[in-house]
Design a protein around this motif. Structure first.
Motif, short mmCIF file in Angstrom:
data_model
loop_
_atom_site.label_atom_id
_atom_site.label_comp_id
_atom_site.label_asym_id
_atom_site.label_seq_id
_atom_site.Cartn_x
_atom_site.Cartn_y
_atom_site.Cartn_z
N THR A 56 0.81 -1.16 -0.10
CA THR A 56 0.17 0.00 0.23
C THR A 56 0.75 1.36 0.01
OG1 THR A 56 -1.62 -1.19 1.11
CG2 THR A 56 -1.87 1.18 1.22
N ILE A 57 2.03 1.24 0.76
CA ILE A 57 2.69 2.42 0.89
C ILE A 57 3.63 2.80 -0.17
CG2 ILE A 57 4.64 3.71 2.36
CD1 ILE A 57 1.83 3.28 3.84
N THR A 58 4.11 1.42 -0.78
CA THR A 58 4.70 1.55 -2.21
C THR A 58 3.89 2.06 -3.30
OG1 THR A 58 5.97 -0.38 -1.37
CG2 THR A 58 6.30 0.36 -3.75
N VAL A 59 2.66 1.64 -3.40
CA VAL A 59 1.66 2.06 -4.45
C VAL A 59 1.53 3.85 -4.19
CG1 VAL A 59 -0.62 2.13 -5.09
CG2 VAL A 59 0.56 -0.12 -4.89
N LEU A 60 1.30 4.12 -3.06
CA LEU A 60 1.17 5.46 -2.80
C LEU A 60 2.53 6.50 -3.19
CD1 LEU A 60 -0.23 7.09 0.54
CD2 LEU A 60 1.92 7.90 -0.34
N ALA A 61 3.64 5.93 -2.86
CA ALA A 61 4.74 6.56 -3.31
C ALA A 61 4.88 6.57 -4.68
CB ALA A 61 6.03 5.88 -2.63
N ALA A 410 13.67 14.82 -12.98
CA ALA A 410 12.72 14.00 -12.64
C ALA A 410 12.91 12.51 -13.44
CB ALA A 410 11.37 14.19 -13.25
N VAL A 411 13.57 12.29 -14.52
CA VAL A 411 13.87 11.33 -15.15
C VAL A 411 15.17 10.38 -14.33
CG1 VAL A 411 14.81 10.19 -17.17
CG2 VAL A 411 12.90 11.73 -17.39
N VAL A 412 15.97 11.04 -13.82
CA VAL A 412 17.15 10.67 -13.07
C VAL A 412 16.63 9.94 -11.95
CG1 VAL A 412 18.97 11.11 -11.73
CG2 VAL A 412 18.96 12.00 -14.02
N ILE A 413 15.55 10.64 -11.06
CA ILE A 413 15.12 10.06 -9.89
C ILE A 413 14.31 8.76 -10.02
CG2 ILE A 413 13.19 10.64 -8.22
CD1 ILE A 413 14.08 13.50 -8.35
N VAL A 414 13.59 8.67 -11.26
CA VAL A 414 12.73 7.42 -11.25
C VAL A 414 13.80 6.34 -11.66
CG1 VAL A 414 11.05 6.46 -13.33
CG2 VAL A 414 10.65 8.61 -12.18
N LEU A 429 10.24 -0.38 -1.62
CA LEU A 429 9.68 0.42 -0.76
C LEU A 429 10.64 1.46 -0.30
CD1 LEU A 429 7.21 1.44 1.19
CD2 LEU A 429 8.18 -0.04 2.96
N THR A 430 11.75 1.32 0.11
CA THR A 430 12.79 2.41 0.51
C THR A 430 13.07 3.34 -0.67
OG1 THR A 430 13.63 0.65 1.98
CG2 THR A 430 14.81 2.46 1.57
N THR A 431 13.27 2.61 -1.97
CA THR A 431 13.87 3.53 -3.06
C THR A 431 12.78 4.48 -3.45
OG1 THR A 431 13.30 1.80 -4.64
CG2 THR A 431 15.39 1.95 -3.79
N ALA A 432 11.43 3.90 -3.39
CA ALA A 432 10.30 4.69 -4.00
C ALA A 432 9.95 5.91 -2.91
CB ALA A 432 8.83 4.01 -3.96
N LEU A 433 10.09 5.61 -1.69
CA LEU A 433 9.90 6.75 -0.66
C LEU A 433 11.20 7.85 -0.62
CD1 LEU A 433 8.70 4.65 2.54
CD2 LEU A 433 7.07 6.42 1.33
N GLY A 435 12.62 8.35 -3.51
CA GLY A 435 12.25 9.18 -4.90
C GLY A 435 11.21 10.28 -4.45
N VAL A 436 10.38 9.91 -3.69
CA VAL A 436 9.35 11.24 -3.26
C VAL A 436 10.14 12.41 -2.57
CG1 VAL A 436 7.34 11.52 -1.77
CG2 VAL A 436 7.44 9.43 -3.11
N VAL A 437 11.00 11.74 -1.45
CA VAL A 437 11.64 12.91 -0.81
C VAL A 437 12.47 13.59 -1.92
CG1 VAL A 437 13.37 13.47 0.92
CG2 VAL A 437 11.70 11.62 1.29
N ALA A 438 13.11 13.07 -2.71
CA ALA A 438 13.94 13.69 -3.89
C ALA A 438 12.81 14.55 -4.65
CB ALA A 438 14.75 12.63 -4.59
N MET A 439 11.98 14.06 -5.05
CA MET A 439 11.04 15.09 -6.03
C MET A 439 10.55 16.20 -5.02
SD MET A 439 8.85 12.95 -8.45
CE MET A 439 9.50 12.35 -10.05
N ILE A 440 10.55 16.10 -3.79
CA ILE A 440 9.88 17.19 -3.04
C ILE A 440 11.04 18.30 -2.87
CG2 ILE A 440 9.12 18.22 -0.73
CD1 ILE A 440 7.68 15.38 -0.50
N LEU A 441 12.42 17.68 -2.59
CA LEU A 441 13.67 18.57 -2.30
C LEU A 441 13.93 19.23 -3.64
CD1 LEU A 441 15.72 16.15 -0.05
CD2 LEU A 441 14.34 18.33 0.67
#
Length: 599
Positions: A56-61, A410-414, A429-433, A435-441
């Protein structure tokens, strides 16, 4: 066991009849399982465990990452290149649609991909004088088969991986999926699906919307649109449009006001009506006749309202289609209760609901997921609608607010998320979360956009149904169904049972949803495999692929629903095109599993 079966049957009925939205149904099921905990074996902690579930958390991320890519305009950039490659040749347009929808869906959630490409593909079809109907079902199907290329291509894969990891304690032959666990089979399925859509499928897809057809004719609106002149002694003179509509209490909309050389459209509410004004109104014949008799209006001689007139350049207005996705806040609301006109300065001219067209009493009509609204609005309003998560606008906005400078980041993050997970440096799960932090920063996704990036209906659907899957295992319900299916081994080889399970899962997916079917069917599949002496992992893969293969209905898979209205399709069109593909892929997938993993 009997109680759990009763809950499951009730769940299926609620999904099929849509008494409640699917996510609400899932939460109801979760609460019932907890309340009946002494019987179902589900404690409060287990009942809400779906919210903390890794999948669930991975899908959210992943939804946030997909939204970040969307905000940069990267997919639209691909769409522009697709258009330049395809030109006006229908075969090239189809090939480009399949490639540009399928391949990105392997690393991004396929639902946002389709939502982003619907306007691009619609514009591509219009420019090439191709019927949008010929391209939009292939767009959806390509994203579905493309989603099977990697672990993160669809939420179904992530849920299947999580459920399989839970079952691995009881069945040692099972293991959590790696990033490219089934890519080789996914590639085979993608190629076969592409070849089918380029050949047989292309001929089976009906041309529901003619490329030459006026959009008003397509919605059969011409009899409902009329130009009337306000007479000198009209009761409307001196009143505002808003006052007029409130007082006459008829099913009528004023779409446009023409005064000498000037043309006015929304917002029209505060515009005072004068003698000689020409009003373009939406009303049926009986309403129009009553207006003319009681309000002192007369028809404009030899006049017929055209698309060009409603989308006149000098008025800065356009006609555009809006698709209502399942996560829209308008679902179950009416245009009146949602204050649509006031919020967006736009008029709804008609609503397409499958093959049904609604052109009367629309303000009081309850909006459903998958509805397509034909809207008259200014460019500014269309741009605002395009940024709202409540709609998928079937037209590329003129001035999109994309962060194109952020595309490389964005492409590099994904790629980093995919690469680190694939190499085993961190779990997905860890890499997806991260990635979310990286997109915010990096400013790709702003903090205040974070919650709007998530399709919360998907999250609540997953979280609510996970305890039902646990109850199936705990009470022995999965064992009983598995034993019943296993009786087919008396007259079928193991590979035949595997194919039968694939077919059963696709039928379940058509009734409920892809996520629900994988949660419910995986425990049964594993139990069936153990009883027939088959490879449990092979059965897991069959369920995973089958859950993402609902080609036969517009409601079993989200992407099918997004193209339903813009393509002008009938419910039966999906069966006509999708049933042969479903049959072909059932054979190809099962044979592929047998060759690559054994049965």
């Amino acid at each position: 066991m009997a109680v759990v079966f009763a809950i499951a049957v009730a769940t299926f009925v609620m999904f099929a009849t849509e008494i409640f939205p699917p996510d609400i149904t899932a939460i109801i099921v979760m609460v019932v399982l907890i309340v009946l905990g002494p019987v179902t074996g589900i404690s409060p902690e287990e009942g809400i465990s779906g919210f903390s579930n890794e999948a669930t958390i991975t899908v959210l991320a992943m939804l946030v990452l997909s939204s970040g890519i969307s905000r940069t305009g990267a997919v639209q950039e691909l769409g522009e290149r697709m258009a330049s490659f395809a030109g006006t040749d229908e075969r090239k347009q189809l090939a480009a649609t399949l490639a540009f929808a399928g391949i990105p869906s392997g690393v991004l959630n396929n639902t946002p991909i389709v939502a982003m490409l619907v306007p691009v593909v619609s514009d591509l079809a219009n420019r090439g004088r191709t019927s949008p109907s010929k391209l939009l079902i292939p767009l959806s199907y390509a994203s579905m088969v493309g989603g099977m290329l990697t672990l993160i291509g669809t939420s179904t894969n992530l849920i299947a991986s999580s459920v399989t990891a839970r079952l691995a304690g009881e069945y040692p032959s099972l293991h959590r999926f790696s990033m490219f666990e089934f890519t080789k089979l996914g590639a085979v399925v993608f190629v076969v699906g592409t070849v089918y859509l380029m050949t047989v499928g292309r001929r089976l897809i009906p041309e529901r919307i003619s490329p030459e057809e006026d959009i008003l004719e397509d919605y059969e609106l011409t009899p409902y649109l009329t130009e009337v002149v306000v007479g000198t002694n009209s009761a409307l003179v001196g009143r505002t449009v808003e006052e007029t509509l409130a007082e006459i209490d008829l099913d009528v909309d004023v779409l446009q006001l023409v005064r000498e050389e000037a043309t006015f459209m929304e917002p029209l509410a505060g515009k005072t009506i004068r003698p000689g004004d020409v009003l373009i109104v939406r009303a049926d014949f009986s309403t129009l006749r009553e207006l003319m008799i009681t309000e002192g209006l007369s028809l404009v001689a030899f006049s017929q309202v055209t698309e060009e007139e409603l989308a006149a350049d000098q008025a800065g207005q356009n006609l555009v289609e809006l698709v209502v996705p399942s996560w829209s806040s308008l679902v179950t609301e009416t245009l009146e209760s949602s204050t649509f006109r006031e919020r967006y300065d736009a008029n709804v001219l008609a609503i397409r609901r499958g093959s049904e067209l609604l052109r009367e009493r629309m303000q009081q009509t309850q909006i459903r997921r998958g509805d397509t609204l034909l809207v008259q609005a200014t460019e500014d309003s269309i741009n605002r609608l395009a940024t709202s998560r409540d709609f998928v606008v079937a037209q590329v906005p003129s001035e999109p607010d994309y962060r194109r400078s952020k595309i490389p980041v964005a492409v590099v993050i994904v790629l980093g998320v995919v690469g680190l997970a694939a190499l085993g440096v961190f779990d997905i799960l860890t890499t997806a979360l991260a990635g979310v932090v990286a997109m915010i920063l990096t400013g790709i996704v702003k903090p205040n956009e974070l919650y709007d990036s998530v399709e919360w209906d998907v999250i609540f659907l997953l979280a609510g149904l996970i305890p039902l899957g646990i109850a199936f295992e705990r009470t022995g319900a999965a064992d009983l169904i598995g034993a019943l299916v296993a009786t087919s081994a008396e007259f079928l080889p193991v590979i035949g049972v595997l194919w039968l399970f694939y077919v059963i899962t696709t039928l379940v997916t058509a009734v409920v949803s892809n996520s629900a079917s994988v949660i419910l069917m995986l425990p049964v599949a594993v139990e069936t495999a153990s009883r027939v002496g088959g490879n449990a992992f092979a059965f897991v893969l069959a369920v995973t692929f089958a859950s993402s293969a609902d080609f036969m209905t517009p409601i079993g898979y989200q992407t099918n629903l997004l193209v339903y209205g813009p393509g002008g399709y009938k419910f039966t069109d999906y069966f006509r095109v999708g049933a042969p593909l479903q049959l072909i892929l059932s054979v190809v997938t099962v044979l592929g599993i047998a060759i690559f993993w054994g049965v």
